[in-house]
Write a protein that holds these residues in place. Structure first.
Motif, PDB file in Angstrom:
ATOM      1  N   PRO A 105       0.797  -1.235   0.000  1.00 39.44           N
ATOM      2  CA  PRO A 105       0.000   0.000   0.000  1.00 39.44           C
ATOM      3  C   PRO A 105       0.825   1.279   0.000  1.00 39.44           C
ATOM      4  CG  PRO A 105      -0.024  -1.013   2.164  1.00 39.44           C
ATOM      5  CD  PRO A 105       0.631  -2.000   1.241  1.00 39.44           C
ATOM      6  N   TYR A 106       2.128   1.192   0.258  1.00 41.58           N
ATOM      7  CA  TYR A 106       2.970   2.390   0.231  1.00 41.58           C
ATOM      8  C   TYR A 106       4.057   2.306  -0.854  1.00 41.58           C
ATOM      9  CZ  TYR A 106       5.699  -0.682   3.332  1.00 41.58           C
ATOM     10  OH  TYR A 106       6.360  -1.748   3.879  1.00 41.58           O
ATOM     11  N   LYS A 107       3.839   1.459  -1.848  1.00 47.96           N
ATOM     12  CA  LYS A 107       4.805   1.366  -2.948  1.00 47.96           C
ATOM     13  C   LYS A 107       4.470   2.430  -3.981  1.00 47.96           C
ATOM     14  CE  LYS A 107       6.942  -1.778  -6.257  1.00 47.96           C
ATOM     15  NZ  LYS A 107       7.018  -3.151  -6.789  1.00 47.96           N
ATOM     16  N   GLY A 108       5.043   3.600  -3.811  1.00 48.24           N
ATOM     17  CA  GLY A 108       4.733   4.707  -4.702  1.00 48.24           C
ATOM     18  C   GLY A 108       5.845   5.734  -4.722  1.00 48.24           C
ATOM     19  N   ARG A 109       5.515   6.942  -4.305  1.00 48.93           N
ATOM     20  CA  ARG A 109       6.498   8.026  -4.226  1.00 48.93           C
ATOM     21  C   ARG A 109       6.795   8.288  -2.760  1.00 48.93           C
ATOM     22  NH1 ARG A 109       3.865  12.867  -7.089  1.00 48.93           N
ATOM     23  NH2 ARG A 109       2.094  12.133  -5.885  1.00 48.93           N
ATOM     24  N   PHE A 110       7.992   7.953  -2.335  1.00 48.61           N
ATOM     25  CA  PHE A 110       8.378   8.078  -0.934  1.00 48.61           C
ATOM     26  C   PHE A 110       8.864   9.506  -0.697  1.00 48.61           C
ATOM     27  CE2 PHE A 110       8.639   3.693  -2.142  1.00 48.61           C
ATOM     28  CZ  PHE A 110       8.144   3.005  -1.045  1.00 48.61           C
ATOM     29  N   ILE A 126       7.532   7.784   6.751  1.00 47.11           N
ATOM     30  CA  ILE A 126       7.542   7.978   5.302  1.00 47.11           C
ATOM     31  C   ILE A 126       6.134   8.406   4.874  1.00 47.11           C
ATOM     32  CG2 ILE A 126       9.328   6.219   4.968  1.00 47.11           C
ATOM     33  CD1 ILE A 126       7.065   4.497   3.648  1.00 47.11           C
ATOM     34  N   ASN A 127       6.072   9.059   3.757  1.00 45.55           N
ATOM     35  CA  ASN A 127       4.814   9.556   3.216  1.00 45.55           C
ATOM     36  C   ASN A 127       4.687   9.006   1.801  1.00 45.55           C
ATOM     37  OD1 ASN A 127       4.516  11.815   5.454  1.00 45.55           O
ATOM     38  ND2 ASN A 127       6.594  11.942   4.627  1.00 45.55           N
ATOM     39  N   SER A 128       3.746   8.100   1.599  1.00 49.95           N
ATOM     40  CA  SER A 128       3.659   7.457   0.295  1.00 49.95           C
ATOM     41  C   SER A 128       2.298   6.803   0.125  1.00 49.95           C
ATOM     42  CB  SER A 128       4.762   6.395   0.144  1.00 49.95           C
ATOM     43  OG  SER A 128       4.812   5.894  -1.173  1.00 49.95           O
ATOM     44  N   GLY A 129       1.944   6.583  -1.122  1.00 53.87           N
ATOM     45  CA  GLY A 129       0.726   5.859  -1.462  1.00 53.87           C
ATOM     46  C   GLY A 129       1.024   4.862  -2.569  1.00 53.87           C
ATOM     47  N   ARG A 130       0.028   4.165  -3.000  1.00 56.84           N
ATOM     48  CA  ARG A 130       0.219   3.149  -4.030  1.00 56.84           C
ATOM     49  C   ARG A 130       0.003   3.760  -5.412  1.00 56.84           C
ATOM     50  NH1 ARG A 130      -3.446  -2.232  -5.011  1.00 56.84           N
ATOM     51  NH2 ARG A 130      -2.095  -3.211  -6.576  1.00 56.84           N
ATOM     52  N   GLU A 134      -4.502   4.017 -12.734  1.00 56.06           N
ATOM     53  CA  GLU A 134      -5.610   4.940 -12.497  1.00 56.06           C
ATOM     54  C   GLU A 134      -5.170   6.141 -11.649  1.00 56.06           C
ATOM     55  OE1 GLU A 134      -6.688   1.105 -13.711  1.00 56.06           O
ATOM     56  OE2 GLU A 134      -5.696   1.623 -11.797  1.00 56.06           O
ATOM     57  N   ASP A 135      -4.145   5.951 -10.841  1.00 58.04           N
ATOM     58  CA  ASP A 135      -3.646   7.004  -9.959  1.00 58.04           C
ATOM     59  C   ASP A 135      -2.119   7.047 -10.064  1.00 58.04           C
ATOM     60  OD1 ASP A 135      -3.410   8.965  -8.037  1.00 58.04           O
ATOM     61  OD2 ASP A 135      -3.757   7.619  -6.341  1.00 58.04           O
ATOM     62  N   PRO A 136      -1.585   7.588 -11.165  1.00 56.43           N
ATOM     63  CA  PRO A 136      -0.148   7.529 -11.421  1.00 56.43           C
ATOM     64  C   PRO A 136       0.705   8.317 -10.442  1.00 56.43           C
ATOM     65  CG  PRO A 136      -1.234   8.944 -13.023  1.00 56.43           C
ATOM     66  CD  PRO A 136      -2.324   8.249 -12.264  1.00 56.43           C
ATOM     67  N   LYS A 137       0.090   9.187  -9.670  1.00 52.05           N
ATOM     68  CA  LYS A 137       0.838   9.926  -8.658  1.00 52.05           C
ATOM     69  C   LYS A 137       0.616   9.356  -7.251  1.00 52.05           C
ATOM     70  CE  LYS A 137       0.929  14.322 -11.157  1.00 52.05           C
ATOM     71  NZ  LYS A 137       0.658  15.775 -11.065  1.00 52.05           N
ATOM     72  N   GLY A 138      -0.273   8.406  -7.122  1.00 52.28           N
ATOM     73  CA  GLY A 138      -0.529   7.791  -5.827  1.00 52.28           C
ATOM     74  C   GLY A 138      -1.149   8.723  -4.812  1.00 52.28           C
ATOM     75  N   MET A 139      -1.799   9.775  -5.272  1.00 57.29           N
ATOM     76  CA  MET A 139      -2.326  10.784  -4.354  1.00 57.29           C
ATOM     77  C   MET A 139      -3.565  10.311  -3.590  1.00 57.29           C
ATOM     78  SD  MET A 139      -0.217  13.254  -4.531  1.00 57.29           S
ATOM     79  CE  MET A 139      -0.993  14.758  -3.933  1.00 57.29           C
ATOM     80  N   ASP A 140      -4.365   9.457  -4.210  1.00 54.27           N
ATOM     81  CA  ASP A 140      -5.594   9.005  -3.555  1.00 54.27           C
ATOM     82  C   ASP A 140      -5.311   8.191  -2.295  1.00 54.27           C
ATOM     83  OD1 ASP A 140      -7.033  10.242  -5.523  1.00 54.27           O
ATOM     84  OD2 ASP A 140      -7.417   8.423  -6.685  1.00 54.27           O
ATOM     85  N   THR A 141      -4.141   7.553  -2.267  1.00 55.10           N
ATOM     86  CA  THR A 141      -3.805   6.704  -1.121  1.00 55.10           C
ATOM     87  C   THR A 141      -2.572   7.208  -0.366  1.00 55.10           C
ATOM     88  OG1 THR A 141      -2.531   5.276  -2.621  1.00 55.10           O
ATOM     89  CG2 THR A 141      -4.816   4.638  -2.143  1.00 55.10           C
ATOM     90  N   HIS A 142      -2.154   8.431  -0.645  1.00 53.71           N
ATOM     91  CA  HIS A 142      -0.948   8.988  -0.014  1.00 53.71           C
ATOM     92  C   HIS A 142      -1.198   9.192   1.483  1.00 53.71           C
ATOM     93  CE1 HIS A 142       2.980  11.004  -0.648  1.00 53.71           C
ATOM     94  NE2 HIS A 142       2.634  11.679   0.440  1.00 53.71           N
ATOM     95  N   ARG A 143      -0.443   8.470   2.298  1.00 49.76           N
ATOM     96  CA  ARG A 143      -0.634   8.476   3.749  1.00 49.76           C
ATOM     97  C   ARG A 143       0.734   8.501   4.437  1.00 49.76           C
ATOM     98  NH1 ARG A 143      -4.895   8.839   1.528  1.00 49.76           N
ATOM     99  NH2 ARG A 143      -6.801   7.611   1.832  1.00 49.76           N
TER     100      ARG A 143
END
Length: 377
Positions: A105-110, A126-130, A134-143
């Protein structure tokens, strides 16, 4: 050949440094000298944003946001190491994204990792999302996610299978008060805060938004965005450094009598940073703050922001952040950009506490000399 020798006395250790033609040595009057020139790193292969430095024993370690920053995956959480605060090299990947499963769930932009030593453990936020198609920046799940380790170099283990918050948050930081209570601060279309229980990896109070970028009655230079909190306590007062990228990248300062506010500005202008009218004008137009009038600062940077505090060579507080060169720089630099100048690099300055508040000199771009009394054995 540039030689690097070590003599610096810090907690009984001696260290002498020569790098970039700079040397840490005795000034002949019992004082020591530390010489540095920003940007400190000049290497696109270890380029990062949001540099966070922590000193452990005789070494300094740094983590930050690796490229690519704005879309798609980035490689994880990079750690740099230095013996002298001038020469930095790659140490390891604290989190290697290539080794994470696709459904992590956090494999995205660290973004903006930090390491804090609290309760005899090292805590990595760390601050990241998947990132998905559909969400190439991972913003919907950025936590915000919390990890812990017995060593600053890891291995770091996820404390809780769930993120610290259930909505978009970024730039998390931690602060331990003198009574042992720990606090959590972050950004996310404003600034947020809560108490946190680190061993369980859970917030113990509701995370609340205490400052908006368009807070009524607050300065217009916040309107582009506010982020990157960092909290420190001095003389019974709580101070929060935070950044804004409305006019470039600037660092402002809040203060409060309590760790959860109410917070107020120490000064009506930022205390550090760079301002350039030509910086990201498309965002200013889109955000409706392109009407702001200001004069460019006379430095070669377009960004000097998202800072954090660390213990420097003199045993005092220093501020670190990324220094990003400006293509239209006014200072008489070469007009041909080198590769490293096209990417954010590490920079830092000493921090001073005077008249009940903190000050940061700079940002500087010429050789600086810090003279200080070495610590006694």
């Amino acid at each position: 050949m540039i030689q690097r020798n070590f003599i610096l006395i810090v907690l009984g250790l001696f260290l002498k440094v020569t790098a970039w033609g700079q040397e840490l040595h005795s000034a002949g009057d019992g004082l020591r000298e530390f010489r540095y020139t920003n940007p400190i790193t000049r290497d696109s292969t270890i380029s990062m944003r949001d540099h966070f430095i922590i000193k452990v024993d005789s070494l300094w370690y740094c983590v930050g946001t690796s490229n690519p920053v704005w879309e798609g995956f980035n490689p994880g959480v990079r750690m740099l190491v230095s013996k002298d605060l001038v020469s930095w090299k790659q140490h390891s990947w604290l989190i290697d994204a290539s080794k994470l499963p696709d459904d992590c769930p956090y494999k995205g932009r660290f973004w903006a990792p930090e390491i804090h030593f609290i309760q005899n453990k090292y805590w990595l936020t760390i601050n990241s999302g998947r990132v998905t198609k559909e969400d190439p920046k991972g913003m919907d799940t950025h936590r915000v996610w919390l990890f812990s380790s017995d060593k600053v170099t890891g291995p770091f283990v996820l404390v809780n299978k769930k993120p610290l918050t259930s909505q978009y948050h970024n730039d998390a930081t931690l602060f331990e008060d003198e009574d042992g209570q720990t606090y959590f601060y972050c950004s996310g279309n404003g600034m947020w805060q809560a108490r946190i229980d680190l061993p369980s990896g859970k917030l113990t109070t509701t995370v609340e938004k205490f400052l908006d970028k368009r807070q009524p009655g607050w300065p217009e230079w916040m309107q582009g965005g506010i982020e990157g909190p960092f909290v420190i306590k001095r003389e019974g007062m709580y101070f929060m450094f935070f950044s804004t990228w409305t006019r470039g990248y600037e660092v402002a300062l809040l203060k409060s009598k309590g760790p959860l506010g109410p917070w107020e500005l120490v000064s009506q202008e930022p205390i550090f940073g760079t301002r350039k009218n030509g910086y990201r004008p498309e965002l200013a137009r889109a955000g409706g703050y392109d009407h702001l009038q200001f004069t460019d600062t006379q430095d070669p940077y377009q960004e000097t922001g998202h800072n954090a505090m660390f213990i420097g060579p003199d045993g005092n507080l220093w501020s670190s952040c990324h220094y990003f060169m400006y293509e239209k720089r006014p200072y008489p630099y070469s007009q041909t950009f080198e590769d490293w100048e096209k990417t954010p690099q590490m920079g830092y300055e000493p921090v001073y506490y005077e008249n009940g508040r903190f000050h940061i000199k700079g940002p500087t771009w010429t050789e600086q000399v810090i003279r200080y009394l070495p610590l006694s054995k």
